[in-house]
Every structure is written in C-alpha cells, then in structure tokens.
Design a protein around this motif. Sequence first.
Motif, PDB file in Angstrom:
ATOM      1  N   VAL A   1      -2.827   7.466   5.954  1.00 30.10           N
ATOM      2  CA  VAL A   1      -3.856   6.915   5.071  1.00 30.10           C
ATOM      3  C   VAL A   1      -3.147   6.315   3.865  1.00 30.10           C
ATOM      4  N   GLY A   2      -3.728   5.243   3.337  1.00 30.06           N
ATOM      5  CA  GLY A   2      -3.055   4.594   2.208  1.00 30.06           C
ATOM      6  C   GLY A   2      -3.961   3.627   1.480  1.00 30.06           C
ATOM      7  N   GLY A   3      -3.329   2.843   0.622  1.00 33.30           N
ATOM      8  CA  GLY A   3      -4.047   1.895  -0.217  1.00 33.30           C
ATOM      9  C   GLY A   3      -4.451   2.528  -1.519  1.00 33.30           C
ATOM     10  N   PHE A   4      -5.456   3.398  -1.464  1.00 30.89           N
ATOM     11  CA  PHE A   4      -5.951   4.154  -2.623  1.00 30.89           C
ATOM     12  C   PHE A   4      -6.305   3.253  -3.804  1.00 30.89           C
ATOM     13  N   GLY A   5      -6.654   1.978  -3.515  1.00 29.14           N
ATOM     14  CA  GLY A   5      -7.005   1.050  -4.575  1.00 29.14           C
ATOM     15  C   GLY A   5      -5.826   0.383  -5.248  1.00 29.14           C
ATOM     16  N   VAL A   6      -4.602   0.797  -4.895  1.00 26.19           N
ATOM     17  CA  VAL A   6      -3.406   0.168  -5.468  1.00 26.19           C
ATOM     18  C   VAL A   6      -3.190  -1.206  -4.850  1.00 26.19           C
TER      19      VAL A   6
ATOM     20  N   SER B   1      -4.665  -2.154  -0.885  1.00 25.96           N
ATOM     21  CA  SER B   1      -5.956  -2.101  -0.201  1.00 25.96           C
ATOM     22  C   SER B   1      -6.837  -1.035  -0.838  1.00 25.96           C
ATOM     23  N   ASP B   2      -8.154  -1.199  -0.647  1.00 25.99           N
ATOM     24  CA  ASP B   2      -9.052  -0.113  -1.013  1.00 25.99           C
ATOM     25  C   ASP B   2      -8.851   1.062  -0.055  1.00 25.99           C
ATOM     26  N   THR B   3      -8.686   0.729   1.243  1.00 24.43           N
ATOM     27  CA  THR B   3      -8.490   1.747   2.274  1.00 24.43           C
ATOM     28  C   THR B   3      -7.562   1.218   3.343  1.00 24.43           C
TER      29      THR B   3
ATOM     30  N   ASP C   1       0.834  -1.203   0.000  1.00 21.87           N
ATOM     31  CA  ASP C   1       0.000   0.000   0.000  1.00 21.87           C
ATOM     32  C   ASP C   1       0.871   1.256   0.000  1.00 21.87           C
TER      33      ASP C   1
ATOM     34  N   TYR D   1      -9.150  -4.790   2.326  1.00 17.27           N
ATOM     35  CA  TYR D   1      -8.497  -5.390   1.165  1.00 17.27           C
ATOM     36  C   TYR D   1      -9.411  -6.475   0.608  1.00 17.27           C
TER      37      TYR D   1
ATOM     38  N   MET E   1       1.285   5.164   0.993  1.00 16.77           N
ATOM     39  CA  MET E   1       0.649   5.853   2.112  1.00 16.77           C
ATOM     40  C   MET E   1       1.202   7.264   2.283  1.00 16.77           C
TER      41      MET E   1
END
Length: 276
Positions: free
Chosen positions: A216-221, A223-225, A193, A254, A195
């Motif tokens: 905050v992270g993930g951004f769909g890369v 995890s979704d969030t 993720d 995820y 972040m």
Amino acid sequence: MQAQGLKTSNTGSVLGQWFHSCRFLPFAAVALAVCAMNAQAGQTQANDGSDSGWSIAVSPYLWAAGVNGKTGTLPGLPAADVDQSFGDILDDLKFAGMLIATAQKGRFGFGGDLQYVKTSAGVDAAPPIFDDGKLTSETFSLSGWGQYSVFDDGRSNLKLAAGARLWSVDTELKLSGGLVSRVKIDHDETWVDPMLGVIGKTDVSPKFFLQGWGFVGGFGVGSDTMIDLFGGVGYRLSDKTSTTIGYRWLKLDYDHDDFLYDVRQQGIAAGMTFRF
C-alpha cells in the motif's frame, strides 16, 4: 463546432519527459548490476573459500492486465470511464513486462521491481459531446524497498518491506463523433509514492509453493491511494530455477491539477525465477 486534431499536453516536468523516453534503460542497469553482484560474490567465494551469505533472485515476468476506472485530462469535460474486463484480454490488451530482483542476507534484504504496462481500451466518451473514445495508457514504474524477515521456519517466511515507487504515466485519449468530431489528448505525468508492504512464501510440498505480496502506498504524498496485490503458485524446476503463475491486482488513484488517473489493472502474471 469542430476541432480537428486538437492536442493538449501537460508534461509536468523535464524529468517526466526524459524518464519516459528512457524508460527501458533501468532494465539493462538492473541486469548489469545483478551480473556484477553475482560475479563479485563468485570472486569472493573463490578467494576465501566461503559463501558470501547473500541470496540473490531475479524474476522476469509477463503480465496480462485488464484495466477499468476513470481518467481525465481535459479541463471542463467529465472524466472518461474505462472498462476493459479480464475477458477482453485476448482480443484487445497489450502484454506487459516486469522484472523483480531481490537480495537477502540473514534477516535483512532489499528488492526492486521494474514494470511496464501498455493497455488500450474503449471509453465512455460522454455523449452528446463525443460518441466514441479510445484510451491508450503506458505506465512505467520503478520500485525499491528494504525488507526484514520477521518469520522463517525453513518452510514458510514472512517479510516486512518499506520503500518508494516512481511512476511515469503517459495517456493518449482519442475522442470522436458527437458535437466535436475529433479530439486527441496527450498527457505525461511523473510522481513518487512511498509504500509499505508484506511479502510471504510457504511450501506445500517439496516442489510446489505459494507466494504473494501486498503493498500500500501514496498516502497523499504522490497518489491518494496505491494498492498492489499478488498471489500465486510456484513449481521448483531445480534448486536454482522455479516458475510461478498467479494473479496481480493494482489500484492507482492519482489526481493532480487537470490530470486524473483512477484505474485498476488486473490479470494473470507468470514468469521464471533464477537464484544465484
């Protein structure tokens, strides 16, 4: 209809299997790296009689984290609900460990976070197919980020951070009773993720201080969030050593192929910080 000892597995990649089996090796690597950096800094200072300018901090922690949310690994069946409140920690929860290391020189610096959390909780097993369920989850993460100080007046400071977090999640879901008497489902998943975050600290007295972070992270890369929040109060034992206790809240959502891991982990985190 009966399935005895049914086990499914979807490890995703050879990297995920190797990384899970070697999950404690980075702890030793970071410890050796910090020792080497400290030794090098001391050697440089001894050679030229000056300070290198680097401020290094190592913080081992323990985290008592409850868990709730949804997880699913078996196609065709609904996701299992997980609900273990913070009040259940003393009875059921496994303690977790984490180690944070940072290095700062002037406004620029970098940091890393190694985290291992193991939780075990009862689940809503979706009757009448299953009556009872238990989820055991092991989560390992390795984070790295660069940070930049946007405010520092000697009493308070605020840093902006950007980096990535590598996750390795191993879940074991045991279901029993109902129409199918016994099913065991294992799943191992690994992802990364990106972040972004903020890190802050402020003194409230010569000995006491407040500190916290928000990522905050993930951004769909990956995890979704992904949301990681911490706030706590610290006490300086000396110029080089301090203690901190606070509360950490982590949300991870995820969903990939047949693997769902939408959980929140939260609880008291406490530890020591050593500065070099």
